[in-house]
Design a protein around this motif. Sequence first.
Motif, PDB file in Angstrom:
ATOM      1  N   TYR A 124      -3.965   1.655 -87.013  1.00 34.82           N
ATOM      2  CA  TYR A 124      -4.617   2.520 -87.651  1.00 34.82           C
ATOM      3  C   TYR A 124      -4.426   3.326 -88.683  1.00 34.82           C
ATOM      4  O   TYR A 124      -5.119   3.594 -90.029  1.00 34.82           O
ATOM      5  CB  TYR A 124      -5.772   3.746 -87.092  1.00 34.82           C
TER       6      TYR A 124
ATOM      7  N   TRP B  84     -16.227   2.869 -89.857  1.00 36.69           N
ATOM      8  CA  TRP B  84     -16.591   4.366 -89.756  1.00 36.69           C
ATOM      9  C   TRP B  84     -16.399   4.811 -88.560  1.00 36.69           C
ATOM     10  O   TRP B  84     -15.554   5.856 -88.296  1.00 36.69           O
ATOM     11  CB  TRP B  84     -18.092   5.018 -90.921  1.00 36.69           C
TER      12      TRP B  84
ATOM     13  N   SER C 237     -13.290   5.719 -87.386  1.00 37.44           N
ATOM     14  CA  SER C 237     -12.152   7.122 -87.914  1.00 37.44           C
ATOM     15  C   SER C 237     -12.037   8.268 -87.149  1.00 37.44           C
ATOM     16  O   SER C 237     -13.212   8.626 -85.937  1.00 37.44           O
ATOM     17  CB  SER C 237     -13.207   7.656 -88.912  1.00 37.44           C
TER      18      SER C 237
END
Length: 432
Positions: free
Chosen positions: A24, A122, A125
Amino acid sequence: METVEISDIGRHVDQEVEIRGWLYNIRSKGKIAFLQLRDGTGKIQGVAEEAGCGAECLACIAELKMEASVKVRGKARRDERAPSGFELTVTGVEVVQNPADDYPISKKEHGIDFLLENRHLWLRSSRPTAIMRIRDQAITSFRAFFRERGFLLIDTPILTGSIGESAGTLFTVPYFDLGDAYLAQTGQLYLEAACIAYGKVYNFGPTFRAEKSKTRRHLTEFWMLEAEVAYADNADNMRLQEDMVSRVVADVCANCAAELAALERDVEPLKKVQPPFIRMDYGDAVKTLQGKGSTIQWGDDLGGEDETVLTKLHEKPIFVMNYPKKAKAFYMKENPENTETVLCSDLLAPEGYGEIIGGSQREDILEKLLSRIHEEKLPEESYGWYLDLRKYGSVPHSGYGIGLERTLAWICGSQHIRECIPFPRTISRIYP
């Protein structure tokens, strides 16, 4: 070499392990690279140096893009400076897939519409991850609470021919040769049948409301837990609710401290969520609001702004009780002390979050229930089975429904309910 999950890395210190996950973030400094890895159970930093993994491996790492899927081998070691308390000294990397394109959600700021359009990405995240973990804990706690108290889980229909709430908030679907069916607004009517059979029951599943609302408290599809108890009055009902809410909040605080910290949630208000909660009569609530400048009149339902005002006056959740009959559903029991009102309560979460639970004692007298169905101009033939419950072994009984996402918004300190469900459905969004 053993494959381990990041959450379990502490049991493998000084051992060679393999982590299977995703990249990430990455940064380099000379002949050293720092890989930020996640695997769904946690995050860890991998430190790759040419002396430890070789020049070829380091060159391979330099080509990786965000969200590359990788198998990273190395020695687990304790490092108090690391956020997780551990790091991985990298000895090798196997690339499963390195994206051809740059990951759409970079570290720069993105608008909410862009993020919702890319909700499928998303979710990876940090903030959505924290909320989804808290959601999982809350669901686990709800189920444990009811199992410990001897409740039976009943799966109620999603397709129904009966209107449980307002006819104006129904999603209608054609149902073969039988006319229209509806997506369930509530499973309550079916739970009432089950509670007469089994005493204490609950359900937990998706619920649908076709409300054309754009507020931060509304979704068209959300999850609701409903409970129904035979031989219980509205006072019993409220005690069950406050025990349940207190238990779930305590469990989240105990088991999700890292997630709450990641959300920057002040947990001190949550620690005050203990029985007994505040109890306030609807009439007193109206007077209080009028004293604060509200234009609300007796007979009106409380709006979101009204709930916000009330909940900022107290540190604990508030039960607003005994609403006017005309503001509530047909199945609520008439209040014998004031026949213009019904025996019900809405539970308002503190800190301005407002209603998370609606509950009531149900009308158990056949004639009165039938009269209310006629008053609301509902089709009596659709409620034949529901009326049967008042003909054969009717008893006083009560129940409630708690909205999962509204509850999570409060616990997480989120300003919008759409954050609290993996794929939100609103009047303007059904993608992805």
